[in-house]
Design a protein around this motif. Structure first.
Motif, PDB file in Angstrom:
ATOM      1  N   THR A 145       4.813  19.570  -0.665  1.00 51.49           N
ATOM      2  CA  THR A 145       5.587  18.180  -0.225  1.00 51.49           C
ATOM      3  C   THR A 145       4.921  16.664  -0.308  1.00 51.49           C
ATOM      4  O   THR A 145       5.400  15.957  -0.585  1.00 51.49           O
ATOM      5  CB  THR A 145       5.657  18.153   1.535  1.00 51.49           C
ATOM      6  OG1 THR A 145       4.458  18.595   2.188  1.00 51.49           O
ATOM      7  CG2 THR A 145       6.778  19.300   1.909  1.00 51.49           C
ATOM      8  N   PHE A 146       3.263  17.125  -0.529  1.00 48.88           N
ATOM      9  CA  PHE A 146       2.452  16.013  -1.088  1.00 48.88           C
ATOM     10  C   PHE A 146       3.042  15.598  -2.402  1.00 48.88           C
ATOM     11  O   PHE A 146       3.087  14.534  -2.780  1.00 48.88           O
ATOM     12  CB  PHE A 146       1.175  16.185  -0.771  1.00 48.88           C
ATOM     13  CG  PHE A 146       0.253  15.129  -1.638  1.00 48.88           C
ATOM     14  CD1 PHE A 146       0.018  13.948  -0.789  1.00 48.88           C
ATOM     15  CD2 PHE A 146      -0.298  15.396  -2.654  1.00 48.88           C
ATOM     16  CE1 PHE A 146      -0.612  12.879  -1.515  1.00 48.88           C
ATOM     17  CE2 PHE A 146      -1.105  14.455  -3.365  1.00 48.88           C
ATOM     18  CZ  PHE A 146      -1.455  13.307  -2.835  1.00 48.88           C
ATOM     19  N   LEU A 147       3.131  16.437  -3.287  1.00 48.75           N
ATOM     20  CA  LEU A 147       3.072  16.474  -4.812  1.00 48.75           C
ATOM     21  C   LEU A 147       4.692  15.869  -4.946  1.00 48.75           C
ATOM     22  O   LEU A 147       4.682  15.085  -6.001  1.00 48.75           O
ATOM     23  CB  LEU A 147       3.006  17.783  -5.420  1.00 48.75           C
ATOM     24  CG  LEU A 147       1.536  18.309  -5.531  1.00 48.75           C
ATOM     25  CD1 LEU A 147       1.327  19.615  -6.322  1.00 48.75           C
ATOM     26  CD2 LEU A 147       0.541  17.269  -6.151  1.00 48.75           C
ATOM     27  N   ALA A 148       5.605  16.205  -4.224  1.00 47.00           N
ATOM     28  CA  ALA A 148       6.934  15.796  -4.252  1.00 47.00           C
ATOM     29  C   ALA A 148       7.119  14.380  -4.029  1.00 47.00           C
ATOM     30  O   ALA A 148       7.830  13.620  -4.431  1.00 47.00           O
ATOM     31  CB  ALA A 148       7.922  16.795  -3.450  1.00 47.00           C
ATOM     32  N   GLY A 149       6.217  14.182  -3.102  1.00 45.15           N
ATOM     33  CA  GLY A 149       6.100  12.551  -2.744  1.00 45.15           C
ATOM     34  C   GLY A 149       5.582  11.513  -3.287  1.00 45.15           C
ATOM     35  O   GLY A 149       5.686  10.223  -3.165  1.00 45.15           O
ATOM     36  N   ARG A 150       4.710  11.938  -4.271  1.00 44.16           N
ATOM     37  CA  ARG A 150       4.043  11.105  -5.235  1.00 44.16           C
ATOM     38  C   ARG A 150       5.006  10.120  -6.050  1.00 44.16           C
ATOM     39  O   ARG A 150       5.965  10.732  -6.481  1.00 44.16           O
ATOM     40  CB  ARG A 150       3.150  11.805  -6.299  1.00 44.16           C
ATOM     41  CG  ARG A 150       2.095  12.486  -5.534  1.00 44.16           C
ATOM     42  CD  ARG A 150       0.786  13.114  -6.593  1.00 44.16           C
ATOM     43  NE  ARG A 150       1.392  13.939  -7.368  1.00 44.16           N
ATOM     44  CZ  ARG A 150       0.762  14.570  -8.399  1.00 44.16           C
ATOM     45  NH1 ARG A 150      -0.452  14.533  -8.255  1.00 44.16           N
ATOM     46  NH2 ARG A 150       1.384  15.293  -9.214  1.00 44.16           N
ATOM     47  N   PRO A 151       4.690   9.185  -6.449  1.00 39.79           N
ATOM     48  CA  PRO A 151       5.388   8.075  -7.314  1.00 39.79           C
ATOM     49  C   PRO A 151       5.567   8.594  -8.578  1.00 39.79           C
ATOM     50  O   PRO A 151       6.571   8.533  -9.112  1.00 39.79           O
ATOM     51  CB  PRO A 151       4.641   6.886  -7.176  1.00 39.79           C
ATOM     52  CG  PRO A 151       3.759   6.894  -6.109  1.00 39.79           C
ATOM     53  CD  PRO A 151       3.386   8.556  -5.867  1.00 39.79           C
TER      54      PRO A 151
END
Length: 153
Positions: A145-151
């Protein structure tokens, strides 16, 4: 949240991304907003000394966690405890080898290990199969979820 990164190696590391990930994981785990965390990156000889001293195991390892105030994830309706979450010690050169073997970038391995280390600081473990499944599922969910939310995603 106070998150410090001490890079004692020559490894080029995206310290901002490590801090962003650590902050994300701590927020998702409902850690008190004034909690403190230190990420320390060390070379293999330093990690080997720590590994032997604290785990009685030879050679360097990828990550070690040193909890301080034994903070735990926040629960619904509870105010999380304030304090020092602890220290995570990472070894970028070991992480780089593991990343190569796993077929992904060293930076991604450091993110995985940071997530893993924070979960250990929060009391998660993987000594038993049930614990391992719970911890690794949570680790995977938090990281994805962190990686998916990166710009750049």
């Amino acid at each position: 949240m106070s998150i410090d990164v001490l890079n004692e190696t020559d490894a080029r590391v995206d310290e901002v991304e490590l801090v962003d990930l650590a902050r994300y994981v701590m927020v998702e785990m409902r850690v008190h907003p004034q909690a403190e965390l230190c990420l320390r990156l060390v070379d293999e000889p330093t990690m080997a000394v720590l590994h032997e001293k604290w785990m009685d195991l030879p050679g360097p390892t990828d990550v070690m966690s040193f909890p301080m105030d034994e903070l735990r994830p926040g629960r619904d309706g509870e105010t999380p405890m304030e304090g020092v979450l602890g220290d995570i010690v990472l070894c970028p050169s070991v992480a780089a080898r593991q990343a190569h073997e796993a077929g992904h970038a060293p930076a991604e391995e450091l993110l995985l290990l940071t997530t893993h280390g924070i979960l250990h600081l929060l009391g998660y473990d993987h000594a038993e199969p049930e614990e391992e499944k719970e911890m690794f599922d949570l680790q995977r969910q938090l990281l994805l979820t962190f990686l998916a939310g990166r710009p750049s995603a």
